[in-house]
Motif scaffolding. Structure first.
Motif, PDB file in Angstrom:
ATOM      1  N   TRP A 188     139.958 -60.846   8.895  1.00  0.00           N
ATOM      2  CA  TRP A 188     139.877 -61.944   8.074  1.00  0.00           C
ATOM      3  C   TRP A 188     140.577 -61.356   6.542  1.00  0.00           C
ATOM      4  O   TRP A 188     141.045 -62.280   6.116  1.00  0.00           O
ATOM      5  CB  TRP A 188     138.267 -62.413   7.887  1.00  0.00           C
ATOM      6  N   GLN A 189     140.100 -60.198   6.270  1.00  0.00           N
ATOM      7  CA  GLN A 189     140.467 -59.894   4.674  1.00  0.00           C
ATOM      8  C   GLN A 189     142.075 -59.676   4.880  1.00  0.00           C
ATOM      9  O   GLN A 189     142.897 -60.220   3.969  1.00  0.00           O
ATOM     10  CB  GLN A 189     139.848 -58.465   4.635  1.00  0.00           C
ATOM     11  N   MET A 190     142.893 -59.233   5.876  1.00  0.00           N
ATOM     12  CA  MET A 190     144.076 -59.346   5.810  1.00  0.00           C
ATOM     13  C   MET A 190     144.861 -60.417   6.098  1.00  0.00           C
ATOM     14  O   MET A 190     145.991 -60.921   5.461  1.00  0.00           O
ATOM     15  CB  MET A 190     144.794 -58.195   7.068  1.00  0.00           C
ATOM     16  N   SER A 191     144.137 -61.474   6.850  1.00  0.00           N
ATOM     17  CA  SER A 191     144.742 -62.893   6.835  1.00  0.00           C
ATOM     18  C   SER A 191     144.596 -63.488   5.313  1.00  0.00           C
ATOM     19  O   SER A 191     145.552 -64.123   4.942  1.00  0.00           O
ATOM     20  CB  SER A 191     143.814 -63.758   7.693  1.00  0.00           C
ATOM     21  N   LEU A 194     144.701 -53.371  -1.593  1.00  0.00           N
ATOM     22  CA  LEU A 194     143.690 -54.090  -1.952  1.00  0.00           C
ATOM     23  C   LEU A 194     143.660 -54.534  -3.496  1.00  0.00           C
ATOM     24  O   LEU A 194     143.380 -55.545  -4.008  1.00  0.00           O
ATOM     25  CB  LEU A 194     142.165 -53.817  -1.439  1.00  0.00           C
ATOM     26  N   HIS A 195     143.812 -53.379  -4.169  1.00  0.00           N
ATOM     27  CA  HIS A 195     143.687 -53.388  -5.812  1.00  0.00           C
ATOM     28  C   HIS A 195     145.002 -54.102  -6.337  1.00  0.00           C
ATOM     29  O   HIS A 195     145.012 -54.697  -7.350  1.00  0.00           O
ATOM     30  CB  HIS A 195     143.430 -52.013  -6.352  1.00  0.00           C
ATOM     31  N   ALA A 196     146.239 -53.828  -5.667  1.00  0.00           N
ATOM     32  CA  ALA A 196     147.432 -54.733  -6.113  1.00  0.00           C
ATOM     33  C   ALA A 196     147.114 -56.081  -5.842  1.00  0.00           C
ATOM     34  O   ALA A 196     147.388 -56.806  -6.862  1.00  0.00           O
ATOM     35  CB  ALA A 196     148.408 -54.032  -5.003  1.00  0.00           C
ATOM     36  N   MET A 197     146.635 -56.551  -4.742  1.00  0.00           N
ATOM     37  CA  MET A 197     146.367 -57.901  -4.728  1.00  0.00           C
ATOM     38  C   MET A 197     145.277 -58.615  -5.652  1.00  0.00           C
ATOM     39  O   MET A 197     145.533 -59.674  -6.163  1.00  0.00           O
ATOM     40  CB  MET A 197     145.717 -58.459  -3.211  1.00  0.00           C
ATOM     41  N   LEU A 223     147.484 -58.876  -8.850  1.00  0.00           N
ATOM     42  CA  LEU A 223     148.405 -60.126  -8.609  1.00  0.00           C
ATOM     43  C   LEU A 223     147.229 -61.474  -8.769  1.00  0.00           C
ATOM     44  O   LEU A 223     147.656 -62.453  -9.309  1.00  0.00           O
ATOM     45  CB  LEU A 223     148.950 -60.198  -7.171  1.00  0.00           C
ATOM     46  N   CYS A 224     146.178 -61.505  -8.037  1.00  0.00           N
ATOM     47  CA  CYS A 224     145.393 -62.833  -8.071  1.00  0.00           C
ATOM     48  C   CYS A 224     144.686 -62.870  -9.496  1.00  0.00           C
ATOM     49  O   CYS A 224     144.901 -63.977 -10.205  1.00  0.00           O
ATOM     50  CB  CYS A 224     144.155 -62.598  -7.456  1.00  0.00           C
ATOM     51  N   ALA A 225     144.334 -61.897 -10.197  1.00  0.00           N
ATOM     52  CA  ALA A 225     143.901 -61.922 -11.675  1.00  0.00           C
ATOM     53  C   ALA A 225     145.093 -62.695 -12.480  1.00  0.00           C
ATOM     54  O   ALA A 225     144.848 -63.363 -13.326  1.00  0.00           O
ATOM     55  CB  ALA A 225     143.514 -60.540 -12.353  1.00  0.00           C
ATOM     56  N   ASP A 226     146.545 -61.925 -12.363  1.00  0.00           N
ATOM     57  CA  ASP A 226     147.560 -62.472 -13.209  1.00  0.00           C
ATOM     58  C   ASP A 226     147.718 -64.041 -12.824  1.00  0.00           C
ATOM     59  O   ASP A 226     148.020 -64.557 -13.877  1.00  0.00           O
ATOM     60  CB  ASP A 226     148.791 -61.579 -12.952  1.00  0.00           C
ATOM     61  N   LYS A 247     137.937 -59.528  -6.052  1.00  0.00           N
ATOM     62  CA  LYS A 247     136.898 -58.473  -5.760  1.00  0.00           C
ATOM     63  C   LYS A 247     137.004 -57.846  -4.489  1.00  0.00           C
ATOM     64  O   LYS A 247     136.124 -57.606  -3.917  1.00  0.00           O
ATOM     65  CB  LYS A 247     135.565 -59.275  -5.786  1.00  0.00           C
ATOM     66  N   ARG A 248     138.141 -57.739  -4.013  1.00  0.00           N
ATOM     67  CA  ARG A 248     138.542 -56.727  -3.009  1.00  0.00           C
ATOM     68  C   ARG A 248     138.124 -55.378  -3.236  1.00  0.00           C
ATOM     69  O   ARG A 248     138.651 -54.832  -4.240  1.00  0.00           O
ATOM     70  CB  ARG A 248     139.882 -56.954  -2.513  1.00  0.00           C
ATOM     71  N   SER A 249     137.566 -54.528  -2.190  1.00  0.00           N
ATOM     72  CA  SER A 249     137.388 -53.181  -2.586  1.00  0.00           C
ATOM     73  C   SER A 249     137.480 -52.652  -1.147  1.00  0.00           C
ATOM     74  O   SER A 249     137.085 -53.232   0.063  1.00  0.00           O
ATOM     75  CB  SER A 249     135.797 -53.111  -3.007  1.00  0.00           C
ATOM     76  N   LEU A 250     137.851 -51.233  -0.922  1.00  0.00           N
ATOM     77  CA  LEU A 250     137.957 -50.532   0.001  1.00  0.00           C
ATOM     78  C   LEU A 250     136.776 -50.193   0.577  1.00  0.00           C
ATOM     79  O   LEU A 250     136.582 -50.236   1.812  1.00  0.00           O
ATOM     80  CB  LEU A 250     138.436 -49.327  -0.241  1.00  0.00           C
TER      81      LEU A 250
END
Length: 158
Positions: A53-56, A144-147, A150-153, A33-36
């Protein structure tokens, strides 16, 4: 002289069949659920702490997803942000984002996902795109959307 024969013992032990193997249960699913908008607004409200925190979290998650396949580790963002970036007069940030973006693109390709982030994406949108002001926002959106993809996959296939 004849050799004595050894006695043969036939033991028939019936064992119950083994239960079917279940795939290992993951302790938790990765965030998707990351969003800009959240990245920008919470970054403003927390004076940049949320952004750090988000980039970490992105670097840790990428290590979890990709290290098993490629054997590499991405430096933790806090180490890069608070120490390496300043000591190298900003060159550390350029190298870190270049490597992170390239690694995300390679992992997307390895998983059969459309490649949306590469090292070129970083240089074109985040660096050159800063001349048109919205470039870094587009890069962050793509990252963020690429991550999320990747997380959903990873959540679906491991």
């Amino acid at each position: 002289m004849t050799m004595p024969q050894q006695p043969q013992v036939n033991v028939n032990i019936s064992q119950p069949p083994l239960p079917p193997q279940q795939p290992p249960v993951r302790q938790s699913n990765l965030r998707t659920k990351r969003s800009l908008l959240k990245y920008v607004l919470l970054g403003l409200v927390t004076f940049g702490i949320y952004d750090i925190w988000q980039m970490s979290e992105v670097s840790e998650t990428l290590n979890l997803i990709a290290t098993r396949r490629d054997g590499k580790r991405t430096m933790h963002y806090c180490l890069m942000f608070f120490l390496v970036g300043w000591l190298t007069l900003g060159i550390g940030w350029l190298v870190w984002y270049h490597k992170l973006s390239g690694r995300i693109g390679v992992e997307q390709a390895a998983r059969g996902l459309p490649v949306t982030v590469t090292a070129a994406t970083y240089w074109l949108w985040n660096i050159l795109g800063s001349l048109i002001i919205v470039g870094p926002f587009i890069y962050t959106y793509k990252l963020l959307h690429a991550m999320n993809d990747l997380c959903a996959d990873y959540n679906a296939r491991g």
